[in-house]
Design a protein around this motif. Structure first.
Motif, short mmCIF file in Angstrom:
data_model
loop_
_atom_site.label_atom_id
_atom_site.label_comp_id
_atom_site.label_asym_id
_atom_site.label_seq_id
_atom_site.Cartn_x
_atom_site.Cartn_y
_atom_site.Cartn_z
N VAL A 254 0.84 -1.21 0.00
CA VAL A 254 0.00 0.00 0.00
C VAL A 254 0.87 1.25 0.00
O VAL A 254 0.61 2.22 -0.73
N LEU A 255 1.93 1.24 0.83
CA LEU A 255 2.84 2.39 0.90
C LEU A 255 3.51 2.64 -0.45
O LEU A 255 3.62 3.79 -0.91
N LEU A 256 3.95 1.56 -1.10
CA LEU A 256 4.58 1.70 -2.42
C LEU A 256 3.59 2.26 -3.44
O LEU A 256 3.95 3.11 -4.27
N ASP A 257 2.34 1.81 -3.38
CA ASP A 257 1.32 2.33 -4.29
C ASP A 257 1.12 3.83 -4.08
O ASP A 257 0.97 4.60 -5.05
N LEU A 258 1.10 4.26 -2.83
CA LEU A 258 0.93 5.68 -2.53
C LEU A 258 2.12 6.50 -3.04
O LEU A 258 1.96 7.57 -3.63
N LEU A 259 3.34 5.96 -2.81
CA LEU A 259 4.55 6.68 -3.24
C LEU A 259 4.65 6.76 -4.76
O LEU A 259 5.12 7.76 -5.31
N LEU A 260 4.20 5.69 -5.43
CA LEU A 260 4.31 5.63 -6.89
C LEU A 260 3.09 6.17 -7.60
O LEU A 260 3.04 6.21 -8.83
N GLY A 261 2.08 6.59 -6.82
CA GLY A 261 0.88 7.15 -7.43
C GLY A 261 -0.04 6.11 -8.03
O GLY A 261 -0.87 6.43 -8.88
N ASN A 262 0.10 4.84 -7.60
CA ASN A 262 -0.76 3.78 -8.11
C ASN A 262 -2.00 3.65 -7.23
O ASN A 262 -2.01 4.07 -6.07
N SER A 263 -3.03 3.06 -7.78
CA SER A 263 -4.24 2.80 -7.00
C SER A 263 -4.07 1.49 -6.24
O SER A 263 -3.29 0.62 -6.64
N PHE A 264 -4.77 1.35 -5.12
CA PHE A 264 -4.74 0.10 -4.37
C PHE A 264 -6.14 -0.21 -3.87
O PHE A 264 -7.01 0.67 -3.81
N SER A 265 -6.34 -1.46 -3.51
CA SER A 265 -7.66 -1.93 -3.11
C SER A 265 -7.97 -1.56 -1.67
O SER A 265 -7.22 -1.91 -0.76
N ASP A 266 -9.07 -0.85 -1.47
CA ASP A 266 -9.50 -0.54 -0.11
C ASP A 266 -9.84 -1.82 0.65
O ASP A 266 -9.60 -1.92 1.86
N ALA A 267 -10.39 -2.82 -0.07
CA ALA A 267 -10.75 -4.08 0.57
C ALA A 267 -9.52 -4.79 1.10
O ALA A 267 -9.53 -5.36 2.20
N THR A 268 -8.43 -4.77 0.33
CA THR A 268 -7.19 -5.39 0.79
C THR A 268 -6.64 -4.68 2.02
O THR A 268 -6.20 -5.32 2.98
#
Length: 298
Positions: A254-268
């Motif tokens: 999740v942290l990597l997704d935030l840093l890279l500007g990617n989306s991530f699953s809220d459910a996960t």
């Protein structure tokens, strides 16, 4: 200490998955896997040469302790078969379910020569939280793809089997040399798969790998993951280790997704929070039960 190492293994695993994902985009799934194993083998070989360990690499028994690297290849294949058939969130959740089932079996029955740790009532809390978190991460895509569900579960089982077998090997060779053998065993298998995929595709796919040398570091991180697993598997119950690895992996992802500007699953993310809460509660309960038992003996 070893529980912190388990969390660190999950963190390293998440970074490795991200790096390998970029390598896969530049080449292809099987070609990237072969590159990862080649780099990992060379890196582990250099480290082992510097270590100057005298114990032999080969000839240890039982022979099946050398199968960890081969089993690990199945994890990649199974995940690739499921990819695109069901959501990534469901793949993660089903993989964790497979890991949980395999870890509980290994702990309870002492499979593969591991220490027998019968299931305790105090672990029901962690198990309940885990199943709840997994349920939160599943979605409707699983109902329409039975094969993808089965191979995702198989991927989870293969993860636990691979790290357990590798740990048994490391007992005789040492953690670092065990990591080297893991990559050496997996290397010819991934090379064969890569050559087969190139032949079927009519040539190798090469994308935007130039100018990004860091995408070739997945093998280095893979050596670290296997090394850390070799250190933690004999000392942390398989069920708890599975949950700690998952927590480290999911929140780093999740942290990597935030840093890279990617989306991530809220459910996960929500499922991960529930599982993390279960691990914390379970550790508190186990310590309370342990102290109560010590007072009773006194």
């Amino acid at each position: 200490m070893y529980q912190l190492l388990a969390l660190l293994t999950g963190v390293t695993l998440a970074v490795m998955v991200s790096v390998n994902g970029n390598l896969t985009a530049a080449y292809s799934v099987f070609v990237a896997a072969a590159i990862v194993h080649l780099v990992g083998s060379l890196f582990a070989l250099v480290l082992c040469a510097a270590q100057r360990e005298k114990r032999p690499l080969w000839g240890h028994r039982p022979r099946w302790i050398y199968l960890g690297g081969a089993i690990g290849v199945f994890t990649t294949v199974f995940n690739n078969l499921a990819y695109g058939k069901i959501s990534m969130t469901s793949i993660v959740a089903l993989g964790l379910l497979g890991q949980t089932a395999a870890a509980l079996a290994i702990d309870h029955f002492g499979l593969l020569g591991m220490e027998k740790r019968p299931f305790q009532k105090s672990s029901l809390i962690g198990l309940a939280f885990s199943l709840a978190g997994i349920g939160m991460m599943l979605d409707r895509t699983v109902a329409a793809a039975v094969v993808a569900v089965a191979v995702s579960l198989g991927a989870g089982v293969s993860v636990v089997l691979s790290r357990t077998v590798n740990a048994r090997l490391a007992e005789q060779t040492g953690p670092l040399r065990g990591s080297l053998i893991n990559h050496l065993v997996g290397l010819p298998i991934t090379v064969a798969l890569a050559l087969g995929s190139i032949c079927l595709a009519g040539g190798a796919h090469i994308g935007s790998g130039a100018g990004r040398p860091w995408i070739y570091l997945g093998g280095v991180l893979g050596v670290a993951v296997v090394l850390l697993s070799n250190l933690t598997v004999p000392r942390v119950p398989a069920f708890r280790l599975t949950l700690l690895l998952f927590i480290g992996q999911i929140f780093t992802g999740v942290l990597l997704d935030l840093l890279l500007g990617n989306s991530f699953s809220d459910a996960t993310f929500r499922g991960g929070l529930v599982i993390a809460a279960g691990v914390i509660v379970n550790l508190v309960v186990e310590r309370w039960v342990g102290r109560k038992g010590e007072k009773g003996e006194a």
